[in-house]
Design an enzyme around this catalytic site. Structure first.
Site, short mmCIF file in Angstrom:
data_model
loop_
_atom_site.label_atom_id
_atom_site.label_comp_id
_atom_site.label_asym_id
_atom_site.label_seq_id
_atom_site.Cartn_x
_atom_site.Cartn_y
_atom_site.Cartn_z
N GLY A 1 -8.06 -2.95 4.47
CA GLY A 1 -9.05 -3.43 5.61
C GLY A 1 -9.04 -4.01 6.97
N GLU B 1 -10.12 2.42 -4.64
CA GLU B 1 -10.68 2.74 -3.27
C GLU B 1 -9.65 4.15 -2.93
OE1 GLU B 1 -11.04 -1.21 -1.29
OE2 GLU B 1 -9.76 0.31 -0.18
N ARG C 1 -8.65 -7.39 -7.58
CA ARG C 1 -9.68 -8.39 -8.28
C ARG C 1 -11.48 -8.43 -8.33
NH1 ARG C 1 -9.25 -7.57 -2.29
NH2 ARG C 1 -11.34 -6.71 -2.21
N TYR D 1 -5.82 11.90 9.38
CA TYR D 1 -6.74 11.49 9.61
C TYR D 1 -7.98 11.98 8.84
CZ TYR D 1 -10.77 9.38 12.32
OH TYR D 1 -12.18 9.22 12.62
N LYS E 1 1.04 -1.00 -0.24
CA LYS E 1 0.30 -0.33 0.25
C LYS E 1 1.03 0.74 0.22
CE LYS E 1 -3.14 -3.11 0.44
NZ LYS E 1 -3.97 -3.10 -1.23
N HIS F 1 -16.92 5.98 1.93
CA HIS F 1 -15.69 4.91 1.51
C HIS F 1 -15.97 5.05 -0.28
CE1 HIS F 1 -13.48 0.72 0.04
NE2 HIS F 1 -14.49 1.03 -0.98
#
Ligand code: MV4
Length: 450
Positions: free
Chosen positions: A164, A275, A292, A202, A116, A208
């Protein structure tokens, strides 16, 4: 086109893939564990082969057995579905070495996006907006703390190999930074054998938002609009919808073009998801890329009329995308509810066991993707998702009405499920008003957020 595909998965997604293959005239091979002899995917495929005992590590995660099964059954390609080996670069590489087509991107790409902090750096350099934060990965707490001062509190501490929510902590100030950094890093070392971390500012109460993209071997890349997956419980998605109520036509165009840029930057191929976090002022930031097909792909299929599994197979076989960007239209509104074998009254503890009776709703714009049936025993070894209920209406209001009606008709007897919890979400005024950021469950269902 392929003549035979091996489906390296189980449950509803294996069934979904088998059905797509059948429509395309492609033969299917199911692999199953000893716990899945009577599973629908085993029964539905043209051929089936047992690959080992119930534990995933000895069956659905066992690369050598799956490759051997593919060779023995003479399949030319493997569809990995989601979870299990779908984002395992070593498995994709093993397929490449054995001359088996892995239906997905290359091993190199899975690797690149699986890290990431590397993905973040790649996107930064390409001009894709990312959450303000670190550019390079960091190992040492002191170094990270100095970075946090620069970024400004609160900061998110994330694991390079995470995703996740694993290996992730919030720090509100220098006084709690060290402990949070150490805990996140420990979790990452334990879970992923990787001590590299990165930092982000933050973002408070974001949404999302993820964009579906498709990319073929000829270099065509398209986006299929967004999914709003903000309603999550402990980083598990509960309900997804498309389009997002928070996104205007103009913003969709801008974010869609950014998603395409992200995919082009890495030379992506096959189906993928970009995302984003969307803040209250509608600023969007790249968060990660999933290489995926995803659980929630049906909401995109419902609003675009496309078949994403079919596109994946076509792309892997070297065929061009069946559509261009200007042929893609987002029509109406789709919602998906995930129905799991779990008990909301007991912290959503998984509840496997014998399903004594099933009745699924149907009718105009109602879709059920599932592997369950009456007298099916849900094994305790795997994910607890039983069924995806998907509805499509002309707008959000009619989709909500349709979902409430469909949830009311769905019957699953014999085991506990989260069906009533889904019904409570759909009935909630805040949901109906579209007040659905990532804090929806902790805010409106504090007793369930725990
Ligand atoms: C964030 C965030 C706020 N700011 N990153 C949670 C799972 C992981 N994929 C990323 N997550 C978040 N990252 C920054 N810089 C808030 C979350 C987050 C979240 C994201 C999506 C859906 C639900 C969520 C629930 C809590 C926190």
């Amino acid at each position: 086109m392929f003549t035979k595909i091996l489906v390296a998965n189980r449950g509803e997604i294996a069934v979904r893939i088998i059905r797509a293959c059948r429509e395309m005239g492609i033969k299917t091979v199911a692999v199953y564990s000893e716990a899945d002899r009577d599973s629908l995917h085993t029964l539905l495929a043209d051929e089936a082969i047992c690959i080992g005992p119930a534990p995933s590590s000895e069956s659905y995660l066992n690369m050598e057995r799956i490759i051997s099964a593919t060779v023995a059954m003479k399949a030319e390609a493997i569809h990995p579905g989601f979870g299990f080996l779908s984002e395992n670069a070593r498995f994709a590489e093993l397929c490449e070495k054995c001359n088996i087509v892995f239906i997905g991107p290359s091993a190199e790409l899975i690797n690149k996006m699986g890290n990431k902090s590397e993905a973040r750096k790649t996107m930064m350099e390409a001009g894709v907006p990312v959450v303000p934060g670190s550019k390079e990965p960091v190992r040492k707490a002191e170094e990270a703390k100095a970075m946090a001062e620069q970024i400004g509190y609160p900061v998110m501490i994330k694991a390079s190999s995470g995703g996740g929510g694993k290996g992730m902590r919030i720090s509100y100030g220098p006084e709690d930074f060290d402990a949070n950094f150490q805990n996140a890093q420990m979790e990452s070392v334990k879970g992923f054998s990787d001590d590299t971390m990165y930092l982000e500012r933050y973002i408070e109460k974001p949404r999302h938002i993820e964009f579906q993209i498709l990319a073929d071997k000829q270099g065509h890349v398209v986006h299929l609009g967004e999914r709003d997956c903000s309603i999550q419980r402990r980083h598990q998605k509960v309900l997804e919808e498309s389009p997002s109520i928070a996104i205007s036509k103009e913003l969709r165009k801008k974010m869609g073009e950014t998603a395409i840029l992200a995919a082009r930057t890495v030379g992506y191929e096959n189906a993928g998801t970009i995302e984003f976090l969307l803040d209250k002022n509608k600023n969007f930031y790249f968060m990660e890329m999933n290489t995926r097909i995803q659980v929630e792909h049906p909401v995109t299929e419902m609003v675009t009329g496309m078949d994403l599994i079919r596109e994946q197979i076509r792309i892997a076989a070297g065929e061009p995308l069946s559509v261009t960007q200007d042929q893609i239209r987002i029509e109406g509104h789709a919602i998906e509810c995930r129905i799991n074998a779990e008990n909301p009254a007991r912290h959503f503890m998984p509840c496997p066991g014998l399903i004594t009776n099933v009745h699924t709703p149907g009718g105009n714009g109602v879709r059920v993707d599932s592997h369950i049936y009456s007298d099916y025993r849900v094994p305790p070894n795997y994910d607890s998702m039983l069924l995806k209920l998907i509805v499509h209406g002309k707008d959000r209001k009619s989709a909500v009405a349709k979902m409430r009606s469909a949830l009311g008709e769905l019957v699953i007897e014999g085991i506990e499920t989260n069906l009533d919890f889904q019904y409570e979400i759909l009935n909630h005024e805040a949901f109906q008003n579209g007040d659905t950021d990532t804090h929806f469950i902790p805010t409106y269902f504090p007793e369930y957020g725990k």
